[in-house]
Design a protein around this motif. Sequence first.
Motif, PDB file in Angstrom:
ATOM      1  N   VAL A   1       2.491   6.611 -10.050  1.00 26.91           N
ATOM      2  CA  VAL A   1       2.199   5.201  -9.753  1.00 26.91           C
ATOM      3  C   VAL A   1       3.007   4.275 -10.667  1.00 26.91           C
TER       4      VAL A   1
ATOM      5  N   PHE B   1       8.081   0.536  -5.386  1.00 24.47           N
ATOM      6  CA  PHE B   1       7.111   1.507  -4.832  1.00 24.47           C
ATOM      7  C   PHE B   1       7.618   2.180  -3.564  1.00 24.47           C
TER       8      PHE B   1
ATOM      9  N   ASN C   1      -0.721   8.955 -12.951  1.00 24.53           N
ATOM     10  CA  ASN C   1      -0.744   7.616 -13.549  1.00 24.53           C
ATOM     11  C   ASN C   1      -1.636   6.663 -12.752  1.00 24.53           C
ATOM     12  N   VAL C   2      -2.671   7.232 -12.110  1.00 25.78           N
ATOM     13  CA  VAL C   2      -3.542   6.395 -11.254  1.00 25.78           C
ATOM     14  C   VAL C   2      -4.428   5.483 -12.099  1.00 25.78           C
TER      15      VAL C   2
ATOM     16  N   ILE D   1      -4.435   1.737 -11.713  1.00 26.02           N
ATOM     17  CA  ILE D   1      -5.072   1.052 -10.562  1.00 26.02           C
ATOM     18  C   ILE D   1      -6.397   0.414 -10.987  1.00 26.02           C
TER      19      ILE D   1
ATOM     20  N   GLY E   1       0.662   1.056  -6.865  1.00 25.16           N
ATOM     21  CA  GLY E   1      -0.192   2.237  -7.017  1.00 25.16           C
ATOM     22  C   GLY E   1      -1.206   2.331  -5.901  1.00 25.16           C
TER      23      GLY E   1
ATOM     24  N   HIS F   1       0.568   3.628  -2.945  1.00 27.37           N
ATOM     25  CA  HIS F   1       0.852   5.064  -2.995  1.00 27.37           C
ATOM     26  C   HIS F   1      -0.377   5.869  -2.601  1.00 27.37           C
TER      27      HIS F   1
END
Length: 440
Positions: free
Chosen positions: A390, A341, A414-415, A418, A396, A399
């Motif tokens: 993410v 990340f 691509n959240v 989460i 994620g 981020h």
Amino acid sequence: MAADTITITGGTPLNGSVRVRGAKNLVTKAMVAALLGETPSTLRDVPKISDVRVVRGLLGAHGVKITDGDEDGELILDPSAVESAHFAEINAHAGSSRIPILFCGPLLHRLGEAFIPDLGGCRIGDRPIDFHLDVLRQFGAIVEKLPSGIRLSAPQRLRGTKVELPYPSVGATEQVLLTAVRAQGTTELRGAAIEPEIMDLINILQKMGAVISVDTDRVIRIEGVDRLEGYTHRALFDRNEAASWAAAALATEGDIFVAGAKQAEMGTFLNVFRKVGGVFEIQDDGIRFRHPGTPLNPVIIETDVHPGFMTDWQQPLVVALTKATGVSIVHETVYEQRFGFVDALIEMGATIQVHRECLGSQACRFGQRNFQHSAVISGPSALRAADIAVPDLRGGFSHVVAALSAEGASRVSNVGIISRGYENFFEKLTALGANFTLEA
Ligand code: EPZ
């Protein structure tokens, strides 16, 4: 389908209150434990996250009837009609979850067979299951590797055994617990993980009728019993989510009350939070975490198994450390690749260097094996907006927090990942005053 890309405009401190409910890394295992009972179980404070939906689907595929109880977040699990599931159905529900591996012990006891599709999990290391398969073989299970996954069978009742784990693996410890409680005779587990979520699972199994002791030398002994009843249990709170919001308060210069958080399970995190300069107040119904209003201090962190600093806590905290005045070091000793990340943080202007050396007080399993598992963070850095994808659950969250603390508008894609582990994530961000829009 929830939005998968959001645009975040940074610069606004997160202020307000969120509530954490049952721990993702307990409730999914507690649901599997219900398979062992001859009568229905009731589990309370279950968060609405996709990992729970996955396990609900997998249990349903095996004939477990699951209904919502009267209380919000209450599940009633009735295992009286358990049957084998077709592996296509297991595959359909399993997705990227690693939980199917924990179905083995209970299904072998009830049905004499189990099937595991090829497993997923976040991209934070290759996430092997060798410890799990070795343990199941020691209990007497026959393990066959098939092209589509792994088939296990138990021609006769599984027998208690002596197990020594090469590493205090949380999952492998749960594997032993969920298998030993109904095995013939006693089981001795050396080198066990003793995370609070493990201890809460032991509480649940004891309620069901199990006989389990945890000794000072981390040896867990289980006396197999012939019958277990369903349990009623309120799940332990999610300390990983609580720590994530605490780190978000530091990174955005905010002030967040985390309802449901408790001091006992977060002691090590609270010490580090204080050393970074954060201010916390323990209240009866939660913990208030806030930025001190003065520059943050750099720290040296080495992740470890409980009661050490949890590996799941370091990603959100690294974002706050980019704001600290000075050089911080994080030595990640649990997973070999858990700094993926930081690439996005570097793109946003953070000064972070990852190293393959063990930069901590202890040499770990990944030393000199070319795994970039130590990070050096120099601050303070002013983060600027960037387009981010993410990579995994905790990365994620980091981020999103980085985008919230950066100058400008970031697009984070691509959240959806989460929501695997953070209940009502976007509603919580809104309640804390975050400035973002969901892309349709
Ligand atoms: C659990 O994963 C958690 N997940 C993880 O949380 C957590 O980070 C981890 O425990 C450590 O606390 C769940 O509970 C669903 P391990 P688990 O077995 O059980 C190696 C999150 O974000 N290993 O303790 O999979 C493994 O590669 C997630 O909520 C083997 O080598 O973790 C790793 O290096 C991320 N062989 C180490 O042990 C095995 O068979 C720790 O893994 C099993 C594990």
